[in-house]
Design a protein around this motif. Structure first.
Motif, PDB file in Angstrom:
ATOM      1  N   MET A   1      -6.215 -51.591 -44.315  1.00 55.70           N
ATOM      2  CA  MET A   1      -7.548 -51.956 -44.806  1.00 55.70           C
ATOM      3  C   MET A   1      -8.566 -50.888 -44.392  1.00 55.70           C
ATOM      4  O   MET A   1      -8.689 -50.572 -43.209  1.00 55.70           O
ATOM      5  N   ARG A  66      -6.428 -53.895 -52.717  1.00 48.34           N
ATOM      6  CA  ARG A  66      -6.744 -54.823 -51.626  1.00 48.34           C
ATOM      7  C   ARG A  66      -8.197 -54.699 -51.206  1.00 48.34           C
ATOM      8  O   ARG A  66      -8.916 -55.693 -51.111  1.00 48.34           O
ATOM      9  N   VAL A  70     -11.236 -57.577 -51.626  1.00 38.73           N
ATOM     10  CA  VAL A  70     -11.942 -58.032 -50.427  1.00 38.73           C
ATOM     11  C   VAL A  70     -13.421 -57.689 -50.509  1.00 38.73           C
ATOM     12  O   VAL A  70     -14.292 -58.518 -50.186  1.00 38.73           O
ATOM     13  N   ILE A 469      -7.446 -64.102 -51.496  1.00 37.73           N
ATOM     14  CA  ILE A 469      -6.894 -63.006 -50.696  1.00 37.73           C
ATOM     15  C   ILE A 469      -7.515 -62.963 -49.303  1.00 37.73           C
ATOM     16  O   ILE A 469      -6.881 -62.533 -48.335  1.00 37.73           O
ATOM     17  N   THR A 475      -3.917 -59.338 -45.422  1.00 34.77           N
ATOM     18  CA  THR A 475      -5.052 -58.634 -46.045  1.00 34.77           C
ATOM     19  C   THR A 475      -5.808 -57.804 -45.023  1.00 34.77           C
ATOM     20  O   THR A 475      -6.306 -56.714 -45.340  1.00 34.77           O
ATOM     21  N   TRP A 476      -5.863 -58.277 -43.789  1.00 36.75           N
ATOM     22  CA  TRP A 476      -6.728 -57.656 -42.783  1.00 36.75           C
ATOM     23  C   TRP A 476      -6.016 -56.647 -41.893  1.00 36.75           C
ATOM     24  O   TRP A 476      -6.598 -56.123 -40.961  1.00 36.75           O
TER      25      TRP A 476
END
Length: 479
Positions: A1, A66, A70, A469, A475-476
């Motif tokens: 990320m 992604r 986000v 998401i 995701t993080w």
């Protein structure tokens, strides 16, 4: 990320929101109201935070899928959090949860309200409510991308996350030029409606609010009876622009490019118009005994069908008092929604067309197992990724619909109220039935239910995936 890039883009979002907040402050100055001061203070806070977040450009400016999803989800949440503050500070909406509900309803172009007397609001608050529709209608990222080249070609991942529909494509090779074309069409439709409404005798301020809500397919009214007290000419004009705003903007691009045949080959637009005229015909026949003549019944049927299928949510009549058949048709249209690539909400006509073609294909394969059949839209083969995304969307959609209805049922209201409230918020419609009908509002719900409905509005506007998401641990992770 790429956290630094996410914060960098959030900084730009806050700076743009700061500029947007100055418009209701200007309206307050024109009408000599003190209600505009909180807008100025909030704008200053957004500007300072925006400058802090953007003072240093990240070393890596690439936005992958992604990061795109986000960033879009967080941006809409952040915009809503700060956009609600002026309502509380100027006293128009004293409780923050209520103010947040109203703000999210504005940005997501839902139009559901907790207010019982909108006419008591200051001009600044009225303007901000309706202008938030216009901001959220086409999307703030489309607006920013039409002005700033943030990170080159990877901006398509931001547009994919924000734009409604099962798939997103460029109208022209460069994404920035696509954004400019979309906002150019959007602005042209808005200005045209403002001019026509003014010519029909509507004051400029009201024409602005109406056009913001119509082209953004929002639906916040500035009168307690929405549009019931306006002249038939104004009602017909709003009906026309609601329907035009629910059409896929690719249609308008084809018209401007003088590819008229290509425009009318768009399958989704044909189905969209067919559903409107078929629904209007059935409802007009069904409600005819309630009106003095067929013309009035037809006008109200056209207005409400246009308002519901485009998810605008304006009203000229309390359709909660219409016969069951008409109510059922309208609730069905709440699920259908407008075209992909428009400012409207709902599941989108294109998804339903793809769904029915998939069903037809599967039934055919039962009879002819060795048959090879491709699903096509507008003469092009629908990619497997689009089919998979459509199927997953529908599964998540109905799970969220059921869970939300279950949670807000804790308030002990009747099923029709609870169900249509969730359907209305998840599809960004505005009014529901019974206690959330067009003559009612959403103030009856508890803070918990309002938070659930806020989540539904955001999920519906962002097509579910960006918001979902956020709840995935993977995701993080940095890689």
């Amino acid at each position: 990320m790429n956290y630094s890039m996410v914060l960098y883009i959030l900084g730009y979002i806050l700076q743009f929101e700061s500029a947007f907040l100055m418009l209701p402050a200007l309206v307050s100055l024109i009408y000599q109201e003190e209600a505009g001061i909180p807008f100025v203070i909030t704008a200053a806070i957004c500007l300072v935070l925006g400058i802090v977040f953007t003072h240093k450009k990240p070393s890596s400016s690439t936005v992958y899928t992604r990061e795109g999803f986000v960033t879009v989800a967080l941006s809409w949440i952040v915009m809503s959090i700060f956009g609600a503050i002026p309502f509380v500070w100027n006293g128009d909406i004293p409780y923050y949860v209520d103010a947040l509900f109203e703000t999210v309803s504005g940005f997501t172009t839902t139009g559901s309200s907790i207010l019982s007397d909108v006419e008591s609001l200051s001009h600044a608050s009225l303007f901000w409510r309706s202008f938030s529709h216009w901001i959220g209608g086409m999307g703030v990222f489309v607006f920013i991308m039409s002005i700033l080249p943030l990170m080159g070609g990877s901006t398509i991942n931001l547009m994919k996350a924000e734009s409604p529909g099962p798939s997103v494509s460029r109208l022209v090779p460069h994404i920035k030029d696509t954004a400019k074309i979309l906002y150019g069409i959007y602005l042209a439709i808005t200005l045209l409606e403002i001019v026509i409404l003014c010519a029909l005798g509507m004051p400029l301020f009201e024409s602005l609010l109406t056009s913001f809500g119509t082209t953004g397919t929002g639906g916040f009214g500035f009168r307690n009876d929405s549009f019931a007290s306006f002249s038939p000419a104004i009602q017909n004009t709003v009906t026309t622009f609601m329907i035009l705003s629910g059409i896929n903007y690719t249609f308008y691009f084809c018209i401007l490019s003088r590819r008229i045949k290509d425009a009318f080959r768009i399958e989704e637009v044909r189905w969209y118009l067919f559903l409107i005229f078929a629904s209007v015909g059935m409802i007009t026949y069904n409600i005819r005994p309630l009106y003095a003549n067929t013309r009035d019944a037809l006008r109200n049927a056209f207005f409400q069908v246009g308002a519901i299928i485009t998810t605008t949510g304006y009203s000229t009549a309390d359709f909660d008092m219409w016969p069951a058949l008409s109510q059922t048709i309208l609730v069905t249209l709440m699920f259908v929604g407008a075209c992909a690539g428009s400012t409207g909400g709902g599941m989108k006509v294109s998804r339903l067309v793809i769904l029915f073609k998939t069903i037809r294909k599967e039934l055919s394969l039962i009879i002819h197992p060795r048959e090879i059949r491709k699903i096509r839209m507008d003469g092009h083969v629908v990619e497997h990724s689009t089919l998979r995304s459509t199927n997953v969307f529908l599964v998540i959609y109905f799970i969220l619909l059921m869970l939300s209805t279950l949670i807000i049922s804790l308030d002990e209201f009747d099923f029709t109220t609870n169900f249509t409230a969730v359907v209305s918020c998840l599809n960004n419609i505005g009014p529901g039935l019974n206690r959330v009908g067009p003559a009612q509002n959403f103030s009856i719900f508890s803070p918990l239910s309002k938070v659930v409905l806020i989540f539904d509005m955001l999920a519906g506007r962002l097509e579910l995936f960006p918001l979902m998401i956020l709840f995935m641990p993977s995701t993080w992770r940095k890689k």
